[in-house]
Write a protein that holds these residues in place. Structure first.
Motif, PDB file in Angstrom:
ATOM      1  N   ALA C  92       0.841  -1.204   0.000  1.00 54.91           N
ATOM      2  CA  ALA C  92       0.000   0.000   0.000  1.00 54.91           C
ATOM      3  C   ALA C  92       0.870   1.244   0.000  1.00 54.91           C
ATOM      4  N   ALA C  93       0.346   2.274  -0.648  1.00 54.09           N
ATOM      5  CA  ALA C  93       1.032   3.567  -0.632  1.00 54.09           C
ATOM      6  C   ALA C  93      -0.028   4.651  -0.598  1.00 54.09           C
ATOM      7  N   GLY C  94       0.118   5.589   0.304  1.00 49.51           N
ATOM      8  CA  GLY C  94      -0.839   6.685   0.433  1.00 49.51           C
ATOM      9  C   GLY C  94      -2.259   6.196   0.656  1.00 49.51           C
ATOM     10  N   GLY C  95      -2.402   5.111   1.431  1.00 46.83           N
ATOM     11  CA  GLY C  95      -3.736   4.609   1.744  1.00 46.83           C
ATOM     12  C   GLY C  95      -4.351   3.788   0.620  1.00 46.83           C
ATOM     13  N   GLN C  96      -3.623   3.603  -0.488  1.00 46.68           N
ATOM     14  CA  GLN C  96      -4.148   2.836  -1.615  1.00 46.68           C
ATOM     15  C   GLN C  96      -3.358   1.543  -1.775  1.00 46.68           C
ATOM     16  N   LYS C  97      -4.075   0.476  -2.115  1.00 42.89           N
ATOM     17  CA  LYS C  97      -3.399  -0.784  -2.373  1.00 42.89           C
ATOM     18  C   LYS C  97      -2.634  -0.693  -3.689  1.00 42.89           C
ATOM     19  N   ILE C  98      -1.397  -1.070  -3.686  1.00 42.68           N
ATOM     20  CA  ILE C  98      -0.622  -1.041  -4.930  1.00 42.68           C
ATOM     21  C   ILE C  98      -0.269  -2.441  -5.412  1.00 42.68           C
ATOM     22  N   ALA C  99      -0.304  -3.406  -4.530  1.00 42.05           N
ATOM     23  CA  ALA C  99      -0.004  -4.782  -4.939  1.00 42.05           C
ATOM     24  C   ALA C  99      -0.552  -5.717  -3.881  1.00 42.05           C
ATOM     25  N   ASP C 100      -0.694  -6.976  -4.261  1.00 39.16           N
ATOM     26  CA  ASP C 100      -1.164  -7.966  -3.285  1.00 39.16           C
ATOM     27  C   ASP C 100      -0.129  -8.132  -2.186  1.00 39.16           C
ATOM     28  N   MET C 101      -0.639  -8.336  -0.971  1.00 40.83           N
ATOM     29  CA  MET C 101       0.269  -8.625   0.129  1.00 40.83           C
ATOM     30  C   MET C 101       0.637 -10.092   0.042  1.00 40.83           C
ATOM     31  N   PRO C 102       1.940 -10.419  -0.005  1.00 40.95           N
ATOM     32  CA  PRO C 102       2.292 -11.833  -0.096  1.00 40.95           C
ATOM     33  C   PRO C 102       1.938 -12.593   1.184  1.00 40.95           C
ATOM     34  N   THR C 103       1.580 -13.824   1.009  1.00 35.05           N
ATOM     35  CA  THR C 103       1.455 -14.708   2.168  1.00 35.05           C
ATOM     36  C   THR C 103       2.451 -15.828   1.967  1.00 35.05           C
ATOM     37  N   ASN C 104       3.016 -16.275   3.063  1.00 34.73           N
ATOM     38  CA  ASN C 104       4.017 -17.327   2.985  1.00 34.73           C
ATOM     39  C   ASN C 104       3.518 -18.544   3.750  1.00 34.73           C
ATOM     40  N   PRO C 105       3.001 -19.544   3.036  1.00 32.30           N
ATOM     41  CA  PRO C 105       2.430 -20.706   3.734  1.00 32.30           C
ATOM     42  C   PRO C 105       3.483 -21.717   4.154  1.00 32.30           C
ATOM     43  N   SER C 106       4.756 -21.455   3.866  1.00 32.43           N
ATOM     44  CA  SER C 106       5.781 -22.461   4.091  1.00 32.43           C
ATOM     45  C   SER C 106       5.996 -22.736   5.575  1.00 32.43           C
ATOM     46  N   HIS C 107       6.301 -23.994   5.855  1.00 31.57           N
ATOM     47  CA  HIS C 107       6.598 -24.352   7.250  1.00 31.57           C
ATOM     48  C   HIS C 107       7.875 -23.674   7.735  1.00 31.57           C
ATOM     49  N   THR C 108       8.755 -23.288   6.790  1.00 32.10           N
ATOM     50  CA  THR C 108      10.016 -22.675   7.222  1.00 32.10           C
ATOM     51  C   THR C 108       9.758 -21.357   7.950  1.00 32.10           C
ATOM     52  N   LEU C 109       8.699 -20.648   7.532  1.00 32.14           N
ATOM     53  CA  LEU C 109       8.365 -19.397   8.207  1.00 32.14           C
ATOM     54  C   LEU C 109       7.980 -19.667   9.666  1.00 32.14           C
ATOM     55  N   CYS C 110       7.131 -20.672   9.871  1.00 29.42           N
ATOM     56  CA  CYS C 110       6.721 -21.015  11.233  1.00 29.42           C
ATOM     57  C   CYS C 110       7.925 -21.480  12.044  1.00 29.42           C
ATOM     58  N   ALA C 111       8.806 -22.241  11.328  1.00 26.52           N
ATOM     59  CA  ALA C 111       9.941 -22.841  12.022  1.00 26.52           C
ATOM     60  C   ALA C 111      10.938 -21.801  12.516  1.00 26.52           C
ATOM     61  N   THR C 112      11.002 -20.652  11.851  1.00 28.12           N
ATOM     62  CA  THR C 112      11.964 -19.643  12.322  1.00 28.12           C
ATOM     63  C   THR C 112      11.687 -19.285  13.778  1.00 28.12           C
ATOM     64  N   CYS C 113      10.406 -19.362  14.188  1.00 27.28           N
ATOM     65  CA  CYS C 113      10.095 -19.092  15.596  1.00 27.28           C
ATOM     66  C   CYS C 113       9.875 -20.370  16.402  1.00 27.28           C
ATOM     67  N   HIS C 114       9.256 -21.384  15.777  1.00 26.61           N
ATOM     68  CA  HIS C 114       8.739 -22.480  16.595  1.00 26.61           C
ATOM     69  C   HIS C 114       9.486 -23.797  16.463  1.00 26.61           C
ATOM     70  N   GLN C 115      10.500 -23.875  15.615  1.00 27.45           N
ATOM     71  CA  GLN C 115      11.333 -25.075  15.591  1.00 27.45           C
ATOM     72  C   GLN C 115      12.039 -25.183  16.944  1.00 27.45           C
ATOM     73  N   PHE C 116      12.060 -26.371  17.500  1.00 21.51           N
ATOM     74  CA  PHE C 116      12.727 -26.515  18.797  1.00 21.51           C
ATOM     75  C   PHE C 116      14.223 -26.243  18.664  1.00 21.51           C
ATOM     76  N   LEU C 117      14.703 -25.349  19.483  1.00 23.28           N
ATOM     77  CA  LEU C 117      16.135 -25.062  19.549  1.00 23.28           C
ATOM     78  C   LEU C 117      16.532 -24.979  21.014  1.00 23.28           C
ATOM     79  N   GLU C 118      17.690 -25.507  21.320  1.00 15.36           N
ATOM     80  CA  GLU C 118      18.123 -25.485  22.719  1.00 15.36           C
ATOM     81  C   GLU C 118      18.260 -24.068  23.253  1.00 15.36           C
ATOM     82  N   ALA C 119      18.612 -23.137  22.358  1.00 14.66           N
ATOM     83  CA  ALA C 119      18.866 -21.777  22.816  1.00 14.66           C
ATOM     84  C   ALA C 119      17.579 -20.973  23.017  1.00 14.66           C
ATOM     85  N   ARG C 120      16.439 -21.511  22.580  1.00 13.74           N
ATOM     86  CA  ARG C 120      15.180 -20.769  22.762  1.00 13.74           C
ATOM     87  C   ARG C 120      14.751 -20.832  24.216  1.00 13.74           C
TER      88      ARG C 120
END
Lengths: 397, 269, 159
Positions: C92-120
């Motif tokens: 969006a620019a100036g309150g107007q939509k200029i392009a579709d907002m991407p959605t990322n259905p990949s599990h890798t996106l979820c995993a960046t936060c929710h993959q088990f890591l010892e340091a989390r």
């Protein structure tokens, strides 16, 4: 708990930023300062036996000074903005003093060389015609006074300039050392010894360069080599090698003995990435061998023939030029091999032949001063005897 | 691509979410609820600043003094901050204005540290082969030091400390000598491969002067990154820094960072 | 003093060069340099002018109130929309939509936060993604994780 080195680098610390050009810069300014000190030994301290190299060393100093900025310009991201360092010098930075120190030193050196060669300039002007006459007349500033009185005034001014030149040369190179020694973030650089080490190794490299130039020049000019001059240079050189190496080792020994945080990165650095360039080249090959060779020249003087002395001194000088280059390399590159995370080493730095800051650029930059000297020699001989200075005259009397 | 995808999501979900999982979920909400509060407070602070900005009050750098707070215990190492920073500031690949480090410490004190691609793509599980007793993520960025060596060493006055307490680089004056990169004890600077000038975190100066949050702070899903202004009355970050056991990085450098850490372990350098 | 004419000429030349240098330098100092310190003060303004890529907190809400309300009621309330989608400026620019907002259905996106890591942090919800999907019978050991595996069960907005 021990911090074992596990090889973690800060993500911005991957590349060696200061390249071969930044190794060249202190190397060349070192030659500038060192060669000047040789000429001052004659002009200020009255070492008359150095008279044959007085002109040569001064001209060599100027020739190297004229290219000293080139490696920096090759390195800068914006060489076209390099004058910003003079327009808005930020004097809390060691680097900002560059413009001022460089200008001051260049002025001193040009003035001194002009006075030393003034008589030759005027004689050349009066002997030649056309463009050459015009150029040399301009260089004489239109004053053809070579009366005994005028030359005596010149000698007095030369002595003063040479005396002023000593602190100027020390500042010029001491500041280069300070530029590294004052970076507290870098444990390999940050030591108050750094400017002193730089200065002494600068004198060492300058003397070695003067010896080499002198021996080669005399051979090409088919003139006799002054044995006293070579003997004296070898003796001075030996003194400076011993002092330089002492301080270089002192720094390492202190670091090793104190075993502070910095030793955690420096010990493995010396054992691995710098093992060849530091231990082998700088210390064993570059320091011990010249100390032995020059020791022979100094201690066994009565038993040496002139050609043997010249050969040994020449070889020792060549090795010392390599030693000082290795020292600059080990400081500049060595200091960048470990990341500021203090727990990882970068890839070793191998300059490429053809890149902007690569080997070819370095070689070309290093050749230029010799071309300058050859040109200089064509018009104003480098081996001509320098005028006797006040100090030198007093010494003789 | 398989039948799993075609299946009705709702039914699958009902099937999966056993009672045990839901209980665990509730506990998680409780534990992290605090962070939601923290985030909304940050947003509230921002709203106040935005109100001022939109009221037409021109930004006065003399009336702000920023500071940054990182709560190590809250960082989940997702790398959202690194990605947001790169997009917001057009940071070139393999260079970082902010990054996240992972520390894994074994019982015997062996420290394994990594930061693959600065944490930009998140982290993969790592087997150190050791008995890991302590592990955590540490976000890093420019500390905006009050006594910054980079500003001291800049020969031309291109690096400077702004009146609002940020260390910035004037891209039009920088000669690209790289001295500041050498001088920064934290590795926060780099030479931009395209502009050939020094580049670094600006705390999103173009955002904060409009009352917005720095991109990294806004992107942080857990409130591990907080941004404050000591000149704003009742500023919460200022209050935490003033009243909690915070630490700074490399205090022996005496650079007086304005980036504070809560719960920082001694392995971090 | 006699016989010093050449020295005076040299001195004069140096003096002229020096003064000329100082004179030229004076005009090369950029405007606003030194106004607030040893730097070009107007460069601060240049930093302010850089384009804003990510929207302000709550800027999505002006158009997407409904989703925002849903999300705010759920566990992802503190996750900025742009973290999973894309910066506002691509959409969006100036309150107007200029392009579709991407959605990322990949599990890798979820995993960046929710993959088990010892340091989390231990209390943060995380799972060994591969093991989780094997346990559920979604995939066999050694298989690649299918696209969109996570959002089949877990809806990011309504969690």
């Amino acid at each position: 708990m021990s911090h074992a080195l596990t090889g973690y680098l800060f993500p911005n610390d991957v590349h060696i930023l200061w390249s071969l050009m930044i190794v060249m810069y202190p190397y060349i300014t070192g030659l500038v300062a060192g060669a000047f000190i040789v000429s001052s030994l004659y002009h200020v301290f009255g070492r008359t036996e150095l008279r044959p190299v007085a002109r040569l060393s001064m001209s060599a100093s100027l020739a190297f000074l004229l290219v000293a900025t080139l490696p920096l310009l090759f390195h800068l991201g914006h060489p076209e903005r390099s004058l910003n360092i003079v327009i808005t010098p930020h004097f809390t930075s060691a680097m900002a003093a560059f413009g001022l120190i460089y200008t001051l030193y260049l002025t001193l050196l040009v003035l001194e060389i002009w006075l030393v060669y003034r008589k030759d300039i005027i004689l050349t002007a009066s002997r030649s015609r056309g463009l050459k006459r015009w150029i040399f007349a301009t260089m004489a500033l239109g004053v053809y006074d070579i009366s005994e009185e005028a030359l005596r005034v010149d000698r007095r001014v030369i002595t003063v300039l040479a005396a002023l030149g000593i602190p100027a040369a020390c500042i010029l190179h001491g500041y280069v050392g300070f530029m590294f020694g004052s970076v507290k973030a870098n444990y390999w650089w940050s030591t108050p010894l750094m400017p002193v080490i730089f200065l002494f190794s600068a004198v060492m490299s300058g003397m070695a360069m003067v010896i080499i130039l002198y021996l080669i020049l005399m051979r090409f000019a088919n003139r006799p080599i002054d044995p006293d001059c070579v003997q004296s240079l070898a003796r001075w050189l030996w003194l400076f090698v011993v002092m330089t190496v002492t301080m270089e080792m002192l720094e390492i020994v202190t670091l090793a003995y104190e075993r502070n945080e910095e030793w955690v990165v420096i010990a493995p650095l010396l054992n691995t990435k710098l093992a060849f360039s530091f231990v082998v080249v700088q210390v064993v090959f570059g320091s011990l061998i010249p100390i032995l060779l020059l020791g022979i020249v100094v201690l066994m003087q009565p038993f040496l023939t002139s050609p043997l002395r010249n050969t040994i001194t020449f070889i020792a000088s060549l090795i010392l030029l390599i030693q000082v280059f290795a020292m600059r390399w080990n400081v500049v590159i060595g200091g960048q091999i470990f990341s500021k995370s203090l727990s990882g080493f970068r890839e070793s730095y191998h300059p490429q032949l053809l890149e902007k800051e690569g080997i070819l650029s370095a070689v070309l930059i290093f050749i230029v001063p010799f071309v300058f000297l050859a040109l200089f020699n064509k018009f104003l001989p480098l081996y001509g005897d320098a005028p006797e200075t006040k100090a030198a005259t007093t010494e003789e009397g | 691509m398989n039948e799993y995808e075609k299946e009705e999501p709702a039914s699958r979900r009902d099937f999966l979410c056993g009672a045990a999982q839901q209980a665990a979920g509730a506990a998680i909400i409780l534990a992290f609820g605090e962070q939601l509060v923290a985030f909304s407070e940050a947003a509230a602070g921002e709203t106040a600043a935005t109100a001022e900005a939109s009221a037409g009050v021109p930004y006065d750098p003399l009336k702000h003094r920023y500071l940054y707070l990182i709560d190590v215990a809250k960082c989940i190492g997702c790398g959202a901050c690194v990605r947001a920073c790169a997009l917001e500031n057009d940071v070139p690949d393999n260079h970082f204005r902010t990054w996240v480090e992972r520390y894994m410490v074994s019982r015997t004190g062996e420290v394994t540290t990594d930061s693959p691609n600065g944490g930009k793509d998140g982290f993969e599980p790592l087997l150190t082969g050791q008995d890991i007793t302590k592990a955590f993520f540490v976000p890093k960025l420019c500390n905006h030091c009050s006594q910054s060596p980079c500003v001291q060493l800049c020969p031309v006055g291109a690096s400077y400390r702004s009146p609002d307490g940020l260390i910035l680089v004037d891209e039009k004056r920088c000669i690209g000598c790289g001295y500041c990169v050498q001088a920064c004890p934290y590795g926060s600077r780099f030479i931009h491969p395209e502009t050939h000038t020094a580049s670094k975190c600006t705390l999103c100066y173009h955002r904060i002067t409009k009352g917005m949050l720095p991109a990294c702070v806004q992107a942080c899903p857990t409130g591990a990154r907080r941004f404050g202004d000591t000149q704003r009355p009742g500023d919460e970050v200022t209050e935490i820094v003033a009243s909690s056991p915070v630490r700074i990085l490399k205090p022996e450098m005496n650079t007086e960072p304005n980036c504070y850490y809560l719960g920082l372990s001694q392995e971090v350098r | 003093m006699e016989h010093t004419k050449h020295l005076w000429r040299a001195f004069l030349i140096l003096l002229v060069l020096g003064v000329a240098g100082i004179f030229v330098r004076h005009f090369l100092i950029p405007e606003s340099f030194g106004e607030q310190g040893f730097y070009r003060y107007t460069s601060l303004g240049e930093f302010k002018e850089k384009p804003v890529i990510h929207g302000a907190v709550g800027s999505c809400t002006s158009c997407h109130q409904e989703i925002a309300d849903t999300k705010t009621a759920g566990k992802h309330a503190s996750v900025s929309c742009e973290v999973c989608h894309a910066p506002e400026s691509v959409h969006a620019a100036g309150g107007q939509k200029i392009a579709d907002m991407p959605t990322n259905p990949s599990h890798t996106l979820c995993a960046t936060c929710h993959q088990f890591l010892e340091a989390r942090p231990k209390e943060f919800p995380q799972v060994d993604v591969t093991q989780h999907l094997i346990d559920l019978g979604v995939m066999a050991k050694g298989e690649a994780i299918p696209d969109g595996a996570c959002i089949v069960c877990h809806q990011p907005h309504t969690l």
